[in-house]
Design a protein around this motif. Structure first.
Motif, PDB file in Angstrom:
ATOM      1  N   ILE A  29      -4.841   1.205   8.738  1.00 25.04           N
ATOM      2  CA  ILE A  29      -3.873   0.837   9.408  1.00 25.04           C
ATOM      3  C   ILE A  29      -3.005  -0.631   9.128  1.00 25.04           C
ATOM      4  O   ILE A  29      -4.224  -1.816   9.917  1.00 25.04           O
ATOM      5  CB  ILE A  29      -2.599   1.635  10.408  1.00 25.04           C
ATOM      6  N   LEU A  30      -1.616  -0.788   8.467  1.00 24.12           N
ATOM      7  CA  LEU A  30      -1.594  -2.101   8.432  1.00 24.12           C
ATOM      8  C   LEU A  30      -0.483  -1.975   9.300  1.00 24.12           C
ATOM      9  O   LEU A  30       0.531  -1.435   9.086  1.00 24.12           O
ATOM     10  CB  LEU A  30      -1.261  -2.463   6.837  1.00 24.12           C
ATOM     11  N   GLU A  31      -0.447  -2.838  10.543  1.00 25.71           N
ATOM     12  CA  GLU A  31       0.493  -3.509  11.444  1.00 25.71           C
ATOM     13  C   GLU A  31       1.378  -4.435  10.807  1.00 25.71           C
ATOM     14  O   GLU A  31       0.471  -5.649  10.973  1.00 25.71           O
ATOM     15  CB  GLU A  31       0.472  -3.014  13.325  1.00 25.71           C
ATOM     16  N   ILE A  32       2.998  -4.656  10.961  1.00 27.46           N
ATOM     17  CA  ILE A  32       3.689  -5.401  10.923  1.00 27.46           C
ATOM     18  C   ILE A  32       4.417  -5.640  11.702  1.00 27.46           C
ATOM     19  O   ILE A  32       4.991  -4.712  12.264  1.00 27.46           O
ATOM     20  CB  ILE A  32       4.217  -5.457   9.254  1.00 27.46           C
ATOM     21  N   ARG A  33       4.550  -7.057  12.825  1.00 23.90           N
ATOM     22  CA  ARG A  33       5.327  -7.032  13.281  1.00 23.90           C
ATOM     23  C   ARG A  33       6.067  -8.643  12.582  1.00 23.90           C
ATOM     24  O   ARG A  33       5.577  -9.177  12.688  1.00 23.90           O
ATOM     25  CB  ARG A  33       4.658  -7.624  15.018  1.00 23.90           C
ATOM     26  N   TYR A  34       7.484  -8.699  13.313  1.00 28.75           N
ATOM     27  CA  TYR A  34       8.676  -9.179  12.782  1.00 28.75           C
ATOM     28  C   TYR A  34       9.640  -9.318  14.042  1.00 28.75           C
ATOM     29  O   TYR A  34      10.080  -8.364  14.702  1.00 28.75           O
ATOM     30  CB  TYR A  34       8.967  -9.428  10.735  1.00 28.75           C
ATOM     31  N   CYS A  35      10.464 -10.515  14.100  1.00 29.84           N
ATOM     32  CA  CYS A  35      11.932 -10.904  15.114  1.00 29.84           C
ATOM     33  C   CYS A  35      11.612 -12.468  15.049  1.00 29.84           C
ATOM     34  O   CYS A  35      11.401 -13.448  14.021  1.00 29.84           O
ATOM     35  CB  CYS A  35      10.686 -11.122  16.664  1.00 29.84           C
ATOM     36  N   GLU A  36      13.597 -12.243  14.952  1.00 34.77           N
ATOM     37  CA  GLU A  36      14.351 -13.324  14.848  1.00 34.77           C
ATOM     38  C   GLU A  36      13.406 -14.154  16.467  1.00 34.77           C
ATOM     39  O   GLU A  36      14.220 -14.720  17.478  1.00 34.77           O
ATOM     40  CB  GLU A  36      15.297 -13.066  15.975  1.00 34.77           C
ATOM     41  N   CYS A  37      12.110 -14.085  16.716  1.00 33.57           N
ATOM     42  CA  CYS A  37      11.893 -15.631  17.691  1.00 33.57           C
ATOM     43  C   CYS A  37      10.459 -15.808  17.160  1.00 33.57           C
ATOM     44  O   CYS A  37       9.868 -15.588  15.973  1.00 33.57           O
ATOM     45  CB  CYS A  37      10.981 -14.838  19.264  1.00 33.57           C
ATOM     46  N   LEU A  41      -2.204   2.678   4.652  1.00 36.42           N
ATOM     47  CA  LEU A  41      -3.138   2.053   3.173  1.00 36.42           C
ATOM     48  C   LEU A  41      -4.163   3.219   2.190  1.00 36.42           C
ATOM     49  O   LEU A  41      -4.910   3.792   2.925  1.00 36.42           O
ATOM     50  CB  LEU A  41      -4.216   0.886   3.481  1.00 36.42           C
ATOM     51  N   ALA A  42      -3.637   3.081   1.506  1.00 38.55           N
ATOM     52  CA  ALA A  42      -4.786   3.504   0.340  1.00 38.55           C
ATOM     53  C   ALA A  42      -5.492   3.425  -0.192  1.00 38.55           C
ATOM     54  O   ALA A  42      -6.078   2.167   0.185  1.00 38.55           O
ATOM     55  CB  ALA A  42      -3.670   3.982  -0.912  1.00 38.55           C
ATOM     56  N   ASP A  43      -6.757   4.037  -0.376  1.00 41.80           N
ATOM     57  CA  ASP A  43      -7.508   3.590  -1.112  1.00 41.80           C
ATOM     58  C   ASP A  43      -8.170   2.597  -2.314  1.00 41.80           C
ATOM     59  O   ASP A  43      -8.947   1.367  -1.676  1.00 41.80           O
ATOM     60  CB  ASP A  43      -8.422   4.819  -1.943  1.00 41.80           C
ATOM     61  N   GLU A  44      -6.931   2.121  -3.013  1.00 40.94           N
ATOM     62  CA  GLU A  44      -6.935   0.927  -3.638  1.00 40.94           C
ATOM     63  C   GLU A  44      -6.077  -0.316  -3.308  1.00 40.94           C
ATOM     64  O   GLU A  44      -6.660  -1.791  -3.660  1.00 40.94           O
ATOM     65  CB  GLU A  44      -6.164   1.543  -4.819  1.00 40.94           C
ATOM     66  N   GLY A  45      -6.204  -0.335  -1.874  1.00 46.32           N
ATOM     67  CA  GLY A  45      -5.721  -1.236  -0.836  1.00 46.32           C
ATOM     68  C   GLY A  45      -4.342  -2.427  -1.830  1.00 46.32           C
ATOM     69  O   GLY A  45      -4.215  -3.070  -0.780  1.00 46.32           O
ATOM     70  N   ARG A  46      -3.531  -1.663  -2.430  1.00 48.84           N
ATOM     71  CA  ARG A  46      -2.353  -2.106  -2.525  1.00 48.84           C
ATOM     72  C   ARG A  46      -1.322  -1.585  -2.316  1.00 48.84           C
ATOM     73  O   ARG A  46      -1.732  -0.358  -1.778  1.00 48.84           O
ATOM     74  CB  ARG A  46      -1.990  -2.106  -4.312  1.00 48.84           C
ATOM     75  N   GLY A  47      -0.387  -1.817  -1.811  1.00 49.40           N
ATOM     76  CA  GLY A  47       0.990  -1.522  -0.762  1.00 49.40           C
ATOM     77  C   GLY A  47       2.474  -2.208  -0.769  1.00 49.40           C
ATOM     78  O   GLY A  47       2.092  -3.128  -1.414  1.00 49.40           O
ATOM     79  N   TYR A  48       3.179  -1.666  -0.158  1.00 51.22           N
ATOM     80  CA  TYR A  48       4.705  -2.258  -0.435  1.00 51.22           C
ATOM     81  C   TYR A  48       4.726  -1.741   1.110  1.00 51.22           C
ATOM     82  O   TYR A  48       5.168   0.073   1.055  1.00 51.22           O
ATOM     83  CB  TYR A  48       5.345  -1.742  -1.904  1.00 51.22           C
TER      84      TYR A  48
END
Length: 123
Positions: free
Chosen positions: A2-10, A37-44
């Motif tokens: 799993i790709l975890e993405i964190r984002y913040c106005e900080c 994540l898919a097997d091919e490693g590409r994502g959006y």
């Protein structure tokens, strides 16, 4: 994985800190987006504030390590930041990808975006 993405106005890291040393405040205040994540490693992935496209490539010479190519945009309030490039991701380590720091009439405006890879079932 799993790709975890964190984002913040900080601010994600201290000004003189490494990209993998995220501030506690950032981890507590940031939004979390989890992407399978898919097997091919590409994502959006996208949310109302964040869009990011990526490609994840295993590094045969370093088991458990991946090259992470990305391009993204984070927009919140009246500010936005963009970033693109390639970073090394390995074993549950957060990496600060991009952000912004702007001094305006309302004071400092900061933003940050960070990612990590986790095994399914970890958190």
């Amino acid at each position: 994985m799993i790709l975890e993405i964190r984002y913040c106005e900080c601010q994600a890291t201290e000004p003189d800190g490494s990209p993998s040393e995220l501030r506690t405040e950032f981890l507590e205040r940031s939004h979390l987006l989890r992407v399978g994540l898919a097997d091919e490693g590409r994502g959006y992935a996208s949310s109302p504030e964040l869009t990011i496209g990526f490609k994840l490539t295993p590094l045969p010479e370093s088991p458990g390590a991946f090259a992470f190519n990305f391009a993204g945009r984070y927009a919140a309030g009246n500010q936005s930041s963009t970033g693109s490039g390639e970073v090394l991701l390995s074993g549950d380590q957060w990496i600060n990808l991009f952000g912004s720091h702007h001094e305006g009439q309302q004071g400092s405006q900061l933003s940050g975006v960070a990612v990590r890879l986790v095994e399914v079932g970890d958190s």
